[in-house]
Design an enzyme around this catalytic site. Structure first.
Site, PDB file in Angstrom:
ATOM      1  N   TYR A 126       3.119  -9.259   8.667  1.00 47.22           N
ATOM      2  CA  TYR A 126       2.852  -7.835   8.846  1.00 47.22           C
ATOM      3  C   TYR A 126       2.655  -7.500  10.316  1.00 47.22           C
ATOM      4  CZ  TYR A 126       1.554  -7.908   3.876  1.00 47.22           C
ATOM      5  OH  TYR A 126       1.553  -8.057   2.506  1.00 47.22           O
TER       6      TYR A 126
ATOM      7  N   ARG B 111      -5.997  -4.278   5.259  1.00 45.22           N
ATOM      8  CA  ARG B 111      -7.052  -3.264   5.466  1.00 45.22           C
ATOM      9  C   ARG B 111      -8.422  -3.927   5.525  1.00 45.22           C
ATOM     10  NH1 ARG B 111      -6.991  -0.158   0.447  1.00 45.22           N
ATOM     11  NH2 ARG B 111      -5.662  -1.780  -0.369  1.00 45.22           N
TER      12      ARG B 111
ATOM     13  N   ASP C 249       0.844  -1.195   0.000  1.00 49.75           N
ATOM     14  CA  ASP C 249       0.000   0.000   0.000  1.00 49.75           C
ATOM     15  C   ASP C 249       0.879   1.245   0.000  1.00 49.75           C
ATOM     16  OD1 ASP C 249      -2.271  -1.538   0.111  1.00 49.75           O
ATOM     17  OD2 ASP C 249      -2.651  -1.212   2.245  1.00 49.75           O
TER      18      ASP C 249
ATOM     19  N   ASP D  31      -7.836   2.650   5.083  1.00 48.55           N
ATOM     20  CA  ASP D  31      -6.754   3.119   5.954  1.00 48.55           C
ATOM     21  C   ASP D  31      -7.020   4.563   6.343  1.00 48.55           C
ATOM     22  OD1 ASP D  31      -5.960   4.704   3.765  1.00 48.55           O
ATOM     23  OD2 ASP D  31      -4.420   3.291   3.152  1.00 48.55           O
TER      24      ASP D  31
END
Length: 184
Positions: free
Chosen positions: A46, A154, A18, A60
């Protein structure tokens, strides 16, 4: 940028990040691009931060807030019980703000034009999902996620928030491992 710096056209990467994300992004150059198909099949890891009670158009905190909801009272144990529901194989709907291509067009380009199209849910695998911290007063926390390629963190956070009876947004994302490479 790297094509220009390295003076080559043959270049590939181990998975899109992203725009606001940071972390591991393996880049394959020249004849090493042949190995790309094998490298991207591995798991990715992550660290994601989230806040509950708001949802944005992008998923986000860089996007416009499109919904707010109260956050029900729950503790760390209740949150961990909900997280357990999201491990294993599942189908995930790619967000409109993503690099997924549909009929030759990137979804994020359509989303920026205000166009939303039907998307097909894709199989993903969440191998591990751990709550690193949760602050009830701030309605915010941090997760460690180990997942397959194609997983949108997300969207995972939005889905977790929905299961908690509210909405949520990712506030930070750092890829800590991909394609056999990890942050030191």
């Amino acid at each position: 940028f790297l094509r220009r710096v390295l003076n080559t056209k043959k270049i590939g990467h181990g998975g899109t990040l992203d725009p606001d994300a940071a972390g591991v992004l393996p880049v394959f150059v020249g004849s090493a691009t042949r190995l790309l198909e094998f490298a991207v099949e591995g798991r990715k890891e992550y660290i994601a931060e989230f806040t509950l009670g708001a949802q944005t158009v992008t998923g986000d905190d860089s996007g416009e807030v499109v919904k707010t909801m109260p956050v029900p009272a729950f503790g760390k144990q209740e949150l961990e019980a909900v997280l357990a529901q999201f491990t294993g194989k599942q189908l995930q709907l790619p967000p409109m703000y993503s690099a997924v291509s549909v009929n030759g067009q990137r979804l994020y380009k359509l989303a920026r034009q205000g166009v939303e199209i039907e998307r097909e849910a894709r199989p993903v695998h969440i191998a591990a999902l751990r709550l690193l911290e949760y602050d009830e007063a701030q309605r915010a926390g941090r997760l460690a996620v180990t997942c397959s390629k194609g997983t949108y963190i997300r969207t995972l956070i939005e889905d977790i928030a929905d299961a908690l009876g509210t909405c949520g947004v990712m506030t930070a994302l750092r890829r800590t491992a991909a394609c056999g490479f990890a942050l030191g």
